[in-house]
Enzyme design. Structure first.
Site, PDB file in Angstrom:
ATOM      1  N   ASN A 175     -20.494  20.441  -6.597  1.00  0.00           N
ATOM      2  CA  ASN A 175     -21.720  20.989  -6.552  1.00  0.00           C
ATOM      3  C   ASN A 175     -22.045  22.866  -7.950  1.00  0.00           C
ATOM      4  O   ASN A 175     -22.420  23.173  -7.742  1.00  0.00           O
ATOM      5  CB  ASN A 175     -21.838  21.850  -5.321  1.00  0.00           C
ATOM      6  CG  ASN A 175     -22.313  20.328  -4.004  1.00  0.00           C
ATOM      7  OD1 ASN A 175     -22.536  20.001  -4.102  1.00  0.00           O
ATOM      8  ND2 ASN A 175     -21.265  21.145  -2.841  1.00  0.00           N
ATOM      9  N   THR A 176     -20.468  22.607  -8.463  1.00  0.00           N
ATOM     10  CA  THR A 176     -20.754  23.459  -9.780  1.00  0.00           C
ATOM     11  C   THR A 176     -21.156  22.342 -10.604  1.00  0.00           C
ATOM     12  O   THR A 176     -19.887  21.503 -11.049  1.00  0.00           O
ATOM     13  CB  THR A 176     -19.959  23.989  -9.956  1.00  0.00           C
ATOM     14  OG1 THR A 176     -19.966  24.917  -9.052  1.00  0.00           O
ATOM     15  CG2 THR A 176     -19.469  24.833 -11.153  1.00  0.00           C
TER      16      THR A 176
END
Length: 346
Positions: free
Chosen positions: A171-172
């Protein structure tokens, strides 16, 4: 029983709000005593764990309730991921329960309050009993993510029983690229050097959290580097970006999938890393563990420790004690005198 009565109401509200209520309830609840040494005690990376079951990172992002988690029966708790600067994470909604699949999808994006408040909070529990690991990450907009990990390692080493470098969150954007061989060597060199520069000559072991979505060549390279750098353990694994067949309404949401649908993939990755490391490095099995059978299978497949998180959403706070009791029963039934004897026996 109480959780089963309350769960319909909890499931009727937004998952992130429900998570906040769970944290608040743990803060208000007397922490209780951490697990005591017993038949499941083992030493991993030089640390004595009273039992092999831990709470995975992600539940207690800011290190607010590690002692309360230990009081639920966990043998250890891992807080974080914590980044140098505070960050809000990705836009909401970003957390989804897949009830019919006993799963969760999240795209939280390392939302946390940053280094300073977490350091202050964790400093206040220094000297208390119980094993607490600190999971460290990098800010999304950082121009030097390796420097972020070094900053976190230097600051948190004196407060951690172990440091867990999380390079596997989906998610980054770009974070998983740190699993590539050259980047991984640079990262680990920086983290190890920073840890060795920390106050009080703190030298907690470094664990590395990897993704389940790896190719065989990646597994071999990560294993070789981890052994060369003398890491304390590999945490196998984080959430998956793959999508096995799902039936819940929110199955199409983007983010990392955890819970029951991850179980088979995470178990296979554990076996892959056990084979690649030849048993030369401790492994922590994570992903889809919901009962004592799941935990026992990971141990027999090569995990010295196991962790869970998503199953708590569906099973409630009594889950840790149930699993620990079940592990004791299985160990006795199969004739093992220590949990270490069972590791990799299957």
């Amino acid at each position: 029983m109480l959780y089963r009565l309350l769960s319909p109401a909890l499931f009727a509200i937004d998952p992130e709000i429900a998570h906040g209520l769970a944290l608040r309830a743990l803060k208000l609840r007397p922490a209780g005593r951490p697990a005591s040494p017993g038949p499941l005690t083992s030493t991993v990376a030089g640390i004595s764990f009273p039992n092999p079951l831990g709470m995975a990172a992600g539940f207690d992002k800011d290190g607010e309730v590690p002692d309360a988690l230990l009081g639920l029966g966990f043998g250890f708790a891992e807080v974080g991921s914590i980044t140098p600067l505070p960050q809000a994470g990705n836009p909401k909604p970003r957390l989804f329960r897949l009830k019919e699949d006993r799963a969760v999808i999240n795209r939280m994006g390392f939302n946390n309050g940053g280094l300073e408040p977490a350091h202050r909070r964790l400093s206040q529990r220094a000297g208390r009993p119980g094993v607490v690991g600190i999971n460290i990450g990098a800010n999304k907009d950082s121009i030097d993510r390796i420097a972020d990990y070094a900053t976190m390692a230097r600051a948190m080493a004196p407060l951690a029983d172990y440091l867990a470098a999380n390079i596997s969150s989906p998610n980054t954007p770009g974070l998983r690229a740190l699993q590539d061989e050259g980047a991984l060597i640079a990262l680990l060199d920086a983290v190890i050097a920073a840890r060795d520069e920390s106050e009080n000559n703190a030298r907690p072991p470094i664990f590395l959290k990897v993704a389940p979505d790896l190719e065989p060549t990646d597994i071999d390279a990560i294993s070789r580097i981890a052994i060369e750098k003398k890491l304390g353990a590999l945490i196998v694994s984080n959430t998956t970006i793959s999508r096995p067949p799902l039936v819940s309404r929110d199955a199409g949401e983007s983010g990392g999938l955890s819970g029951q649908p991850l179980k088979n993939l995470a178990l296979q990755r554990l076996k892959d890393f056990r084979s690649a490391t030849g048993g030369a490095l401790p492994l922590v099995g994570v992903g889809g563990i919901a009962d004592a059978d799941d935990a026992w299978k990971r141990i027999k497949a090569g995990a010295s420790l196991v962790q869970l998180y998503s199953a708590m959403v569906y099973e409630g706070p009594g889950l840790a004690r149930r699993i620990v009791r079940g592990l004791e029963q299985r160990m006795r039934a199969e004739g093992f005198s220590t949990i270490a004897e069972a590791v990799g026996s299957g």
